[in-house]
Write a protein that holds these residues in place. Structure first.
Motif, PDB file in Angstrom:
ATOM      1  N   VAL A  12       0.383  -1.311   0.396  1.00  0.00           N
ATOM      2  CA  VAL A  12       0.569   0.165   0.056  1.00  0.00           C
ATOM      3  C   VAL A  12       1.062   1.147   0.094  1.00  0.00           C
ATOM      4  O   VAL A  12       1.870   1.490   0.214  1.00  0.00           O
ATOM      5  CB  VAL A  12      -0.736   0.163   1.474  1.00  0.00           C
ATOM      6  CG1 VAL A  12      -2.337  -1.569   1.437  1.00  0.00           C
ATOM      7  CG2 VAL A  12      -0.358   0.029   2.785  1.00  0.00           C
ATOM      8  N   SER A  13       0.568   2.038  -0.081  1.00  0.00           N
ATOM      9  CA  SER A  13       0.939   3.689  -0.357  1.00  0.00           C
ATOM     10  C   SER A  13       0.242   4.563   0.614  1.00  0.00           C
ATOM     11  O   SER A  13      -1.325   4.178   0.697  1.00  0.00           O
ATOM     12  CB  SER A  13       1.600   3.972  -1.436  1.00  0.00           C
ATOM     13  OG  SER A  13       0.338   3.778  -2.655  1.00  0.00           O
ATOM     14  N   ARG A  14       0.357   5.884   1.127  1.00  0.00           N
ATOM     15  CA  ARG A  14       0.206   6.747   1.845  1.00  0.00           C
ATOM     16  C   ARG A  14      -0.101   8.155   1.240  1.00  0.00           C
ATOM     17  O   ARG A  14       1.208   8.540   1.254  1.00  0.00           O
ATOM     18  CB  ARG A  14       0.233   6.678   3.637  1.00  0.00           C
ATOM     19  CG  ARG A  14       0.029   5.913   4.320  1.00  0.00           C
ATOM     20  CD  ARG A  14       0.497   5.877   5.420  1.00  0.00           C
ATOM     21  NE  ARG A  14       0.748   6.665   6.661  1.00  0.00           N
ATOM     22  CZ  ARG A  14       1.443   7.190   7.193  1.00  0.00           C
ATOM     23  NH1 ARG A  14       2.113   6.837   7.454  1.00  0.00           N
ATOM     24  NH2 ARG A  14       1.184   7.745   8.227  1.00  0.00           N
ATOM     25  N   HIS A  15      -1.141   8.999   1.219  1.00  0.00           N
ATOM     26  CA  HIS A  15      -0.986   9.437   1.082  1.00  0.00           C
ATOM     27  C   HIS A  15      -1.166  11.065   2.143  1.00  0.00           C
ATOM     28  O   HIS A  15      -2.685  10.203   2.057  1.00  0.00           O
ATOM     29  CB  HIS A  15      -1.559  10.367  -0.525  1.00  0.00           C
ATOM     30  CG  HIS A  15      -0.708   9.758  -1.649  1.00  0.00           C
ATOM     31  ND1 HIS A  15      -0.382  10.715  -2.610  1.00  0.00           N
ATOM     32  CD2 HIS A  15      -0.318   9.010  -2.278  1.00  0.00           C
ATOM     33  CE1 HIS A  15       0.701   9.804  -3.559  1.00  0.00           C
ATOM     34  NE2 HIS A  15       0.264   8.860  -3.323  1.00  0.00           N
ATOM     35  N   ALA A  16      -0.875  12.080   2.091  1.00  0.00           N
ATOM     36  CA  ALA A  16      -1.788  12.689   2.880  1.00  0.00           C
ATOM     37  C   ALA A  16      -2.969  13.611   2.108  1.00  0.00           C
ATOM     38  O   ALA A  16      -2.512  14.603   1.133  1.00  0.00           O
ATOM     39  CB  ALA A  16      -0.652  14.044   3.744  1.00  0.00           C
ATOM     40  N   GLU A  66       6.672  15.333  -2.011  1.00  0.00           N
ATOM     41  CA  GLU A  66       7.580  15.373  -1.006  1.00  0.00           C
ATOM     42  C   GLU A  66       6.564  14.210  -0.651  1.00  0.00           C
ATOM     43  O   GLU A  66       6.301  14.027   0.394  1.00  0.00           O
ATOM     44  CB  GLU A  66       7.841  16.941  -0.348  1.00  0.00           C
ATOM     45  CG  GLU A  66       8.515  16.971  -1.846  1.00  0.00           C
ATOM     46  CD  GLU A  66       9.205  18.512  -0.870  1.00  0.00           C
ATOM     47  OE1 GLU A  66       9.025  19.592  -2.146  1.00  0.00           O
ATOM     48  OE2 GLU A  66       9.261  18.426  -0.183  1.00  0.00           O
ATOM     49  N   THR A  67       8.122  13.155   0.683  1.00  0.00           N
ATOM     50  CA  THR A  67       7.742  12.296   1.130  1.00  0.00           C
ATOM     51  C   THR A  67       7.901  13.078   2.406  1.00  0.00           C
ATOM     52  O   THR A  67       9.304  13.865   2.670  1.00  0.00           O
ATOM     53  CB  THR A  67       7.909  10.900   1.635  1.00  0.00           C
ATOM     54  OG1 THR A  67       9.304  10.783   1.726  1.00  0.00           O
ATOM     55  CG2 THR A  67       8.199  10.660   0.202  1.00  0.00           C
TER      56      THR A  67
ATOM     57  N   PRO B  66       2.216   8.811  16.866  1.00  0.00           N
ATOM     58  CA  PRO B  66       1.774   9.652  16.141  1.00  0.00           C
ATOM     59  C   PRO B  66       1.185  10.538  15.226  1.00  0.00           C
ATOM     60  O   PRO B  66       0.759  11.065  15.042  1.00  0.00           O
ATOM     61  CB  PRO B  66       1.039  10.237  17.663  1.00  0.00           C
ATOM     62  CG  PRO B  66       1.140   9.519  19.180  1.00  0.00           C
ATOM     63  CD  PRO B  66       2.410   8.471  18.504  1.00  0.00           C
ATOM     64  N   SER B  67       3.074  10.844  15.617  1.00  0.00           N
ATOM     65  CA  SER B  67       3.824  11.590  14.212  1.00  0.00           C
ATOM     66  C   SER B  67       3.874  10.926  13.167  1.00  0.00           C
ATOM     67  O   SER B  67       4.294  11.675  12.005  1.00  0.00           O
ATOM     68  CB  SER B  67       5.430  12.125  14.480  1.00  0.00           C
ATOM     69  OG  SER B  67       6.335  11.350  14.983  1.00  0.00           O
ATOM     70  N   PHE B  68       3.902   9.516  13.093  1.00  0.00           N
ATOM     71  CA  PHE B  68       4.101   8.766  12.242  1.00  0.00           C
ATOM     72  C   PHE B  68       3.296   7.816  11.321  1.00  0.00           C
ATOM     73  O   PHE B  68       2.622   8.170  10.113  1.00  0.00           O
ATOM     74  CB  PHE B  68       5.153   8.128  11.632  1.00  0.00           C
ATOM     75  CG  PHE B  68       6.009   7.292  10.475  1.00  0.00           C
ATOM     76  CD1 PHE B  68       5.225   5.559  10.802  1.00  0.00           C
ATOM     77  CD2 PHE B  68       6.863   7.645   9.655  1.00  0.00           C
ATOM     78  CE1 PHE B  68       5.196   5.661   9.385  1.00  0.00           C
ATOM     79  CE2 PHE B  68       7.028   7.106   8.362  1.00  0.00           C
ATOM     80  CZ  PHE B  68       5.712   5.293   9.087  1.00  0.00           C
ATOM     81  N   PRO B 117       4.328  -3.317   7.979  1.00  0.00           N
ATOM     82  CA  PRO B 117       4.861  -1.746   8.425  1.00  0.00           C
ATOM     83  C   PRO B 117       4.080  -0.885   7.297  1.00  0.00           C
ATOM     84  O   PRO B 117       3.698  -0.795   6.024  1.00  0.00           O
ATOM     85  CB  PRO B 117       5.909  -1.937   8.497  1.00  0.00           C
ATOM     86  CG  PRO B 117       7.513  -2.148   8.084  1.00  0.00           C
ATOM     87  CD  PRO B 117       6.061  -3.581   7.360  1.00  0.00           C
ATOM     88  N   MET B 118       3.142  -0.004   7.646  1.00  0.00           N
ATOM     89  CA  MET B 118       2.740   0.818   6.930  1.00  0.00           C
ATOM     90  C   MET B 118       3.805   1.840   6.593  1.00  0.00           C
ATOM     91  O   MET B 118       4.915   2.553   7.404  1.00  0.00           O
ATOM     92  CB  MET B 118       1.749   1.495   8.099  1.00  0.00           C
ATOM     93  CG  MET B 118       0.277   1.242   8.291  1.00  0.00           C
ATOM     94  SD  MET B 118      -0.627   0.544   6.437  1.00  0.00           S
ATOM     95  CE  MET B 118      -1.035   2.432   6.171  1.00  0.00           C
ATOM     96  N   PRO B 119       3.849   2.005   5.437  1.00  0.00           N
ATOM     97  CA  PRO B 119       4.305   3.216   4.845  1.00  0.00           C
ATOM     98  C   PRO B 119       4.364   4.730   4.855  1.00  0.00           C
ATOM     99  O   PRO B 119       3.580   5.058   5.277  1.00  0.00           O
ATOM    100  CB  PRO B 119       4.871   2.557   2.915  1.00  0.00           C
ATOM    101  CG  PRO B 119       3.079   2.538   3.453  1.00  0.00           C
ATOM    102  CD  PRO B 119       2.926   2.267   4.335  1.00  0.00           C
TER     103      PRO B 119
END
Lengths: 72, 148
Positions: A12-16, A66-67, B66-68, B117-119
């Motif tokens: 999976v990938s995460r986007h804010a 940007e990560t 919580p910061s990640f 783990p979550m990326p």
């Protein structure tokens, strides 16, 4: 038995995002699969959009991403 | 909205069947639902098939930062497996929010799946709904030293 075509457990990938709707828009705009939306403690970008696979923006947009790891 | 594809938009629901396993897991706003997972799919891939499993998100408190992290710290292959699939196409193609709704009826079949783990999260212009000024302010804020 052949492997099912749809297997959402690969990665999976995460986007804010600021809102749940922003997650929906990203999926619709870029042809991604939105797996989950989660709350974070980030006051500016309080949502996490979790997409299936390694999501990539169209080439012209790559430099805009940007990560958070890059900020360390 | 500009789109970079012509894929249909699907709302996919994974619905658990089988009594106590469903009741133990699923509470939304003090109500009970049997939806074990759902996704919004604009990828153009085929619908889930019998035998496949959705993703399950897991929170391990000892690992939660919580910061990640958002809510989850890890993800894994779900204990629910698709048993049968029902597809409901739009009656006005191209004019509705979804081109298809897919209901995947699932059976509970626990497995010993590996936790991933979550990326790290990616921040982009789209994170701000296309608001360039907000994105620029965020980028500037990341450069500011933290005062102690």
């Amino acid at each position: 038995m052949p492997e099912p075509r749809y297997d959402s457990a690969r990665n999976v990938s995460r986007h804010a995002a600021a809102t749940n709707e922003d997650c929906q828009r990203m999926a619709a705009r870029y042809g991604w699969l939105l797996e989950d939306v989660e709350d974070t403690e980030d006051p500016v970008l309080p949502k996490d959009c979790v997409f299936k696979g390694k999501t990539e923006f169209p080439k012209a947009f790559n430099e805009l991403a940007e990560t958070e790891e890059d900020q360390d | 909205m500009e789109k970079f594809h012509n894929n249909p938009r699907k709302w996919i629901m994974f619905v658990g069947e089988g009594g106590k396993h469903v009741d133990q897991r699923l509470v939304i706003r003090q109500g009970i639902t049997n939806i074990v997972a759902e996704s919004y799919d604009s990828s153009g891939q085929g619908s889930p098939e019998p035998g496949c499993r959705p993703i399950e998100f897991v929170r391990i408190e000892a690992d939660h930062d919580p910061s990640f992290h958002g809510w989850s710290t890890h993800y894994k292959t779900s204990d629910w497996v698709v048993d049968r699939v029902e597809e409901y196409p739009a009656n006005m193609p191209g004019l509705q929010d979804f081109d298809e709704i897919v209901v995947c009826h699932c059976k509970y079949s626990p497995i010993d799946a590996e936790l991933q783990p979550m990326p790290a999260r990616i921040v982009s212009l789209d994170s701000f709904g296309g608001d360039q000024e907000a994105f620029d302010r965020w980028k500037e804020a990341q450069k500011e030293p933290v005062s102690v």
